[in-house]
Design an enzyme around this catalytic site. Structure first.
Site, PDB file in Angstrom:
ATOM      1  N   LYS A 191       2.333  -4.067   6.487  1.00  0.00           N
ATOM      2  CA  LYS A 191       2.723  -4.060   5.065  1.00  0.00           C
ATOM      3  C   LYS A 191       4.231  -3.872   4.931  1.00  0.00           C
ATOM      4  O   LYS A 191       4.888  -4.539   4.131  1.00  0.00           O
ATOM      5  CB  LYS A 191       1.977  -2.945   4.317  1.00  0.00           C
ATOM      6  CG  LYS A 191       0.484  -3.151   4.197  1.00  0.00           C
ATOM      7  CD  LYS A 191       0.147  -4.333   3.316  1.00  0.00           C
ATOM      8  CE  LYS A 191      -1.330  -4.642   3.277  1.00  0.00           C
ATOM      9  NZ  LYS A 191      -1.644  -5.949   2.703  1.00  0.00           N
ATOM     10  N   TYR A 204      -1.616  -1.245  10.712  1.00  0.00           N
ATOM     11  CA  TYR A 204      -1.886  -1.829   9.390  1.00  0.00           C
ATOM     12  C   TYR A 204      -0.711  -1.567   8.443  1.00  0.00           C
ATOM     13  O   TYR A 204      -0.180  -2.470   7.804  1.00  0.00           O
ATOM     14  CB  TYR A 204      -3.185  -1.227   8.803  1.00  0.00           C
ATOM     15  CG  TYR A 204      -3.321  -1.452   7.323  1.00  0.00           C
ATOM     16  CD1 TYR A 204      -3.565  -2.720   6.818  1.00  0.00           C
ATOM     17  CD2 TYR A 204      -3.184  -0.392   6.413  1.00  0.00           C
ATOM     18  CE1 TYR A 204      -3.673  -2.930   5.442  1.00  0.00           C
ATOM     19  CE2 TYR A 204      -3.288  -0.590   5.050  1.00  0.00           C
ATOM     20  CZ  TYR A 204      -3.533  -1.860   4.569  1.00  0.00           C
ATOM     21  OH  TYR A 204      -3.630  -2.066   3.210  1.00  0.00           O
ATOM     22  N   SER A 232       0.838  -1.201   0.000  1.00  0.00           N
ATOM     23  CA  SER A 232       0.000   0.000   0.000  1.00  0.00           C
ATOM     24  C   SER A 232       0.867   1.243   0.000  1.00  0.00           C
ATOM     25  O   SER A 232       1.982   1.241   0.541  1.00  0.00           O
ATOM     26  CB  SER A 232      -0.844  -0.020   1.276  1.00  0.00           C
ATOM     27  OG  SER A 232      -1.402   1.241   1.519  1.00  0.00           O
TER      28      SER A 232
HETATM   29  P1  NAD Z   1     -10.858  -7.184   1.078  1.00  0.00           P
HETATM   30  O1  NAD Z   1     -11.053  -7.204   2.545  1.00  0.00           O
HETATM   31  O2  NAD Z   1     -12.031  -6.906   0.215  1.00  0.00           O
HETATM   32  O3  NAD Z   1     -10.227  -8.578   0.596  1.00  0.00           O
HETATM   33  C1  NAD Z   1      -9.363  -9.337   1.402  1.00  0.00           C
HETATM   34  C2  NAD Z   1      -9.874 -10.770   1.390  1.00  0.00           C
HETATM   35  O4  NAD Z   1      -9.009 -11.579   2.190  1.00  0.00           O
HETATM   36  C3  NAD Z   1     -11.285 -10.896   1.981  1.00  0.00           C
HETATM   37  O5  NAD Z   1     -12.107 -11.623   1.088  1.00  0.00           O
HETATM   38  C4  NAD Z   1     -11.070 -11.660   3.292  1.00  0.00           C
HETATM   39  O6  NAD Z   1     -12.181 -12.496   3.597  1.00  0.00           O
HETATM   40  C5  NAD Z   1      -9.807 -12.439   2.985  1.00  0.00           C
HETATM   41  N1  NAD Z   1      -8.997 -12.801   4.140  1.00  0.00           N
HETATM   42  C6  NAD Z   1      -8.502 -12.009   5.120  1.00  0.00           C
HETATM   43  N2  NAD Z   1      -7.733 -12.710   5.969  1.00  0.00           N
HETATM   44  C7  NAD Z   1      -7.736 -13.992   5.516  1.00  0.00           C
HETATM   45  C8  NAD Z   1      -7.099 -15.186   5.950  1.00  0.00           C
HETATM   46  N3  NAD Z   1      -6.332 -15.226   7.032  1.00  0.00           N
HETATM   47  N4  NAD Z   1      -7.326 -16.327   5.243  1.00  0.00           N
HETATM   48  C9  NAD Z   1      -8.114 -16.325   4.145  1.00  0.00           C
HETATM   49  N5  NAD Z   1      -8.721 -15.221   3.673  1.00  0.00           N
HETATM   50  C10 NAD Z   1      -8.526 -14.059   4.357  1.00  0.00           C
HETATM   51  O7  NAD Z   1      -9.680  -6.163   0.777  1.00  0.00           O
HETATM   52  P2  NAD Z   1      -9.188  -5.549  -0.615  1.00  0.00           P
HETATM   53  O8  NAD Z   1      -9.580  -4.129  -0.663  1.00  0.00           O
HETATM   54  O9  NAD Z   1      -9.550  -6.434  -1.737  1.00  0.00           O
HETATM   55  O10 NAD Z   1      -7.621  -5.593  -0.363  1.00  0.00           O
HETATM   56  C11 NAD Z   1      -6.821  -6.687  -0.770  1.00  0.00           C
HETATM   57  C12 NAD Z   1      -5.399  -6.473  -0.303  1.00  0.00           C
HETATM   58  O11 NAD Z   1      -4.932  -5.228  -0.817  1.00  0.00           O
HETATM   59  C13 NAD Z   1      -5.250  -6.382   1.225  1.00  0.00           C
HETATM   60  O12 NAD Z   1      -4.054  -7.025   1.581  1.00  0.00           O
HETATM   61  C14 NAD Z   1      -5.154  -4.897   1.487  1.00  0.00           C
HETATM   62  O13 NAD Z   1      -4.425  -4.614   2.634  1.00  0.00           O
HETATM   63  C15 NAD Z   1      -4.428  -4.418   0.232  1.00  0.00           C
HETATM   64  N6  NAD Z   1      -4.703  -2.991  -0.056  1.00  0.00           N
HETATM   65  C16 NAD Z   1      -5.997  -2.561  -0.211  1.00  0.00           C
HETATM   66  C17 NAD Z   1      -6.240  -1.207  -0.445  1.00  0.00           C
HETATM   67  C18 NAD Z   1      -7.638  -0.702  -0.599  1.00  0.00           C
HETATM   68  O14 NAD Z   1      -7.840   0.506  -0.524  1.00  0.00           O
HETATM   69  N7  NAD Z   1      -8.642  -1.529  -0.850  1.00  0.00           N
HETATM   70  C19 NAD Z   1      -5.172  -0.283  -0.531  1.00  0.00           C
HETATM   71  C20 NAD Z   1      -3.864  -0.761  -0.385  1.00  0.00           C
HETATM   72  C21 NAD Z   1      -3.653  -2.126  -0.150  1.00  0.00           C
HETATM   73  N1  UFG Z   2     -12.480  11.523   3.486  1.00  0.00           N
HETATM   74  C1  UFG Z   2     -13.512  12.379   3.821  1.00  0.00           C
HETATM   75  N2  UFG Z   2     -14.642  11.839   4.344  1.00  0.00           N
HETATM   76  C2  UFG Z   2     -14.805  10.498   4.545  1.00  0.00           C
HETATM   77  C3  UFG Z   2     -13.746   9.640   4.192  1.00  0.00           C
HETATM   78  C4  UFG Z   2     -12.598  10.185   3.678  1.00  0.00           C
HETATM   79  O1  UFG Z   2     -13.404  13.579   3.657  1.00  0.00           O
HETATM   80  O2  UFG Z   2     -15.861  10.085   5.044  1.00  0.00           O
HETATM   81  C5  UFG Z   2     -11.252  12.079   2.877  1.00  0.00           C
HETATM   82  C6  UFG Z   2      -9.994  11.817   3.676  1.00  0.00           C
HETATM   83  O3  UFG Z   2      -9.799  12.809   4.642  1.00  0.00           O
HETATM   84  C7  UFG Z   2      -8.936  11.812   2.578  1.00  0.00           C
HETATM   85  C8  UFG Z   2      -9.682  11.261   1.358  1.00  0.00           C
HETATM   86  O4  UFG Z   2     -11.067  11.443   1.639  1.00  0.00           O
HETATM   87  O5  UFG Z   2      -8.525  13.113   2.281  1.00  0.00           O
HETATM   88  C9  UFG Z   2      -9.428   9.779   1.116  1.00  0.00           C
HETATM   89  O6  UFG Z   2      -9.697   9.043   2.308  1.00  0.00           O
HETATM   90  P1  UFG Z   2      -9.818   7.446   2.295  1.00  0.00           P
HETATM   91  O7  UFG Z   2     -10.139   7.039   3.692  1.00  0.00           O
HETATM   92  O8  UFG Z   2     -10.744   7.007   1.231  1.00  0.00           O
HETATM   93  O9  UFG Z   2      -8.366   6.961   1.867  1.00  0.00           O
HETATM   94  P2  UFG Z   2      -6.948   7.225   2.535  1.00  0.00           P
HETATM   95  O10 UFG Z   2      -6.089   7.848   1.495  1.00  0.00           O
HETATM   96  O11 UFG Z   2      -7.059   7.887   3.830  1.00  0.00           O
HETATM   97  O12 UFG Z   2      -6.480   5.714   2.840  1.00  0.00           O
HETATM   98  C10 UFG Z   2      -6.437   4.734   1.805  1.00  0.00           C
HETATM   99  C11 UFG Z   2      -6.635   3.346   2.394  1.00  0.00           C
HETATM  100  C12 UFG Z   2      -5.476   2.967   3.278  1.00  0.00           C
HETATM  101  C13 UFG Z   2      -4.193   3.152   2.541  1.00  0.00           C
HETATM  102  C14 UFG Z   2      -4.080   4.540   1.989  1.00  0.00           C
HETATM  103  C15 UFG Z   2      -2.848   4.708   1.156  1.00  0.00           C
HETATM  104  O13 UFG Z   2      -7.818   3.298   3.164  1.00  0.00           O
HETATM  105  O14 UFG Z   2      -5.594   1.600   3.611  1.00  0.00           O
HETATM  106  O15 UFG Z   2      -5.217   4.801   1.149  1.00  0.00           O
HETATM  107  O16 UFG Z   2      -2.861   3.791   0.113  1.00  0.00           O
HETATM  108  F1  UFG Z   2      -3.172   2.918   3.405  1.00  0.00           F
END
Ligand code: NAD
Ligand code: UFG
Length: 332
Positions: free
Chosen positions: A152, A148, A124
Site C-alpha cells: 500500500k 501487505y 489502509s
Molecule cells: P476483497 O478481497 O473483498 O475485494 C477485492 C477484490 O479484488 C476481490 O473481488 C478480488 O477477487 C479482486 N481481485 C484481487 N486481485 C485481482 C486482480 N489481480 N484482478 C482482478 N481482480 C482482483 O477486499 P475488500 O475488503 O473489498 O478490499 C478492497 C480494497 O481495499 C483492497 O485493496 C484492500 O487492500 C483495501 N482495504 C481493505 C480493508 C478491509 O478491512 N477490508 C482495509 C483497508 C484497505
Molecule cells: N481481534 C480479536 N480476535 C480476533 C480478531 C481480532 O481479539 O479473532 C482483535 C485484534 O486484536 C484487534 C481488533 O480485534 O485489537 C481488530 O482486529 P482486526 O483483525 O479486525 O483488524 P486490524 O485492526 O488488526 O486490521 C485491519 C485490517 C488490516 C488493516 C488494518 C488497519 O485487517 O488490513 O485494519 O486499517 F491494515
C-alpha cells in the site's frame, strides 16, 4: 460519467458500485473472482435496479485491460483489486508484491495510454504503523510492519511520483480504518472463506454457531478495558466516501490522501457487547494471548475528509453490528 471499478465484486467494491449507481454514475466492473463470486454482479443490479458492465479478468493482464478501455469510455477509476490478508502477506510476500503492485502499475499504464488520469485508490490505515499519538492525521509519518502494508505504501509513492511527472493526474488516496457491516438489504456483505482473521467476521461466525467461541487477543493493552481499540466504520459510509472522492478527482487535479474512519475508537469487548445487545444473541469469548503485531489503539482524525471531501460517517456501531448479522441471517 462512467467509472471503472476494479475489484468491484469484492466487499467494499460491491457496496461502492451500489452507491455509484444510486448517484447516477455508469459502472464498469473488472474482477477475477479471486476473493468474490459471480453472483455479486446480479446482487448489485438487484439492489440498484440498474445494469452494470462486467468483465471477468485479471487487472495484471494488460491486453485484457486494454480491451476493456477500448470498449468502454472510462472517465475515472476506483482501484480496489488487490490481496488484503496481513498474515498471508507475511507468509507469501511475493504473491502480495506481484499482485498488488503489478495490477496497479498495469492499470496506471493503460489509463495513461487512454488519457484517463483520474483515480481513487484503496489504501489502509496500516500505512501509519504503530502511531505515536491519536487521533491519526494524514501527515503522520508512514511506515509499515508487514508486506501487505508495504504494498500500500509503495503504491502511494508510485501515485505521488506519477503526479509529479504529469500534473494532469487527479489522484485520491483513501486510507480506510476498519470497515465492517453490510448493505441493509442483506444481499451483499463480507463473506471470507475459512476461519476469519478479522474481528467482525469472526464474531458473526460465532453468533451463527459456525465457530465455537471468539478469542479476544489480549486484555492488557493501554485502553479503556485492556482490549484493542479500533475505528470501525460502516461499509456503506465508506462506500459513500468514494463518491465524494470520485467527485473530487473529476473536478480537481492533484494527489492527496484522506482518512476514512468515524474518528471514534471502540474496544474489542465494546464491539462484542454491542453486537450481543443489538442482535439479542450470545457470543461466547475467552481472553487469550496478544496477537503478534497488534497495536493498542488506532483511530482517525476525520477533519481532512470532512473539509476537503465534504464527507463524514453517519452510521454508528449499533448499525454496523445489526447489518453484519443481518447479512449472515439472510445468507444462511
Ligand atoms: P476483497 O478481497 O473483498 O475485494 C477485492 C477484490 O479484488 C476481490 O473481488 C478480488 O477477487 C479482486 N481481485 C484481487 N486481485 C485481482 C486482480 N489481480 N484482478 C482482478 N481482480 C482482483 O477486499 P475488500 O475488503 O473489498 O478490499 C478492497 C480494497 O481495499 C483492497 O485493496 C484492500 O487492500 C483495501 N482495504 C481493505 C480493508 C478491509 O478491512 N477490508 C482495509 C483497508 C484497505
Ligand atoms: N481481534 C480479536 N480476535 C480476533 C480478531 C481480532 O481479539 O479473532 C482483535 C485484534 O486484536 C484487534 C481488533 O480485534 O485489537 C481488530 O482486529 P482486526 O483483525 O479486525 O483488524 P486490524 O485492526 O488488526 O486490521 C485491519 C485490517 C488490516 C488493516 C488494518 C488497519 O485487517 O488490513 O485494519 O486499517 F491494515
Amino acid at each position: 460519467m462512467k467509472i471503472l471499478v476494479t475489484g468491484g465484486t469484492g466487499y467494499i467494491g460491491s457496496h461502492t458500485c451500489c452507491e455509484l449507481l444510486e448517484n447516477d454514475f455508469e459502472v464498469v466492473i473488472v474482477d477475477n473472482f479471486f476473493n468474490s463470486s459471480p453472483d455479486v454482479v446480479g446482487k448489485i443490479e438487484e439492489i440498484s435496479k440498474k445494469k452494470v458492465s462486467f468483465y471477468e479478468g485479471d487487472v495484471c493482464d494488460k491486453a485484457f485491460l486494454k480491451g476493456v478501455f477500448e470498449k468502454e469510455k472510462i472517465d475515472a477509476v476506483i482501484h480496489f483489486a488487490g490481496y488484503k490478508a496481513v498474515g498471508e502477506s507475511v507468509k507469501k510476500p511475493l504473491m502480495y508484491y506481484r499482485n498488488n503492485l503489478d495490477s496497479t502499475i498495469t492499470l496506471l499504464e493503460v489509463m495513461q495510454e487512454f488519457g484517463c488520469k483520474k483515480i481513487v485508490f484503496s489504501s489502509s490505515a496500516t500505512v501509519y504503523g504503530n502511531p505515536e499519538k491519536l487521533p491519526i492525521t494524514e501527515d503522520f509519518p508512514l511506515h509499515t510492519t508487514n508486506p501487505y502494508g508495504t504494498t500500500k505504501l509503495m503504491i502511494e509513492d508510485i501515485l505521488k511520483d506519477l503526479y509529479v511527472s504529469d500534473n494532469d493526474w487527479a489522484i485520491a488516496i483513501l486510507r480506510y480504518f476498519n470497515p465492517i457491516g453490510a448493505h441493509k438489504s442483506g444481499l451483499i456483505g463480507e463473506n471470507p472463506n475459512g476461519i476469519p482473521n478479522n474481528l467482525m467476521p469472526y464474531i458473526v461466525k460465532v453468533a451463527n454457531h459456525e465457530l465455537e467461541q471468539l478469542s479476544v487477543f489480549g486484555n492488557d493493552y493501554n485502553t479503556v478495558d485492556g482490549t484493542g481499540v479500533r475505528d470501525y466504520i460502516h461499509v456503506v459510509d465508506l462506500a459513500k466516501g468514494h463518491i465524494k472522492a470520485i467527485e473530487k478527482v473529476l473536478k480537481d487535479n492533484g494527489v492527496d490522501a484522506y482518512n476514512l474512519g468515524t474518528g471514534n475508537g471502540y474496544s474489542v469487548l465494546q464491539l462484542v457487547n454491542t453486537f450481543m445487545e443489538v442482535n439479542g444473541i450470545n457470543v461466547p469469548y475467552k481472553i487469550v494471548e496478544r496477537r503478534s503485531g497488534d497495536i493498542d489503539a488506532c483511530y482517525a482524525s476525520t477533519d481532512k475528509a470532512n473539509e476537503k471531501l465534504n464527507w463524514h460517517a453517519e452510521l454508528g456501531i449499533e448499525e454496523m453490528c445489526r447489518d453484519a448479522y443481518n447479512f449472515v441471517l439472510k445468507n444462511k
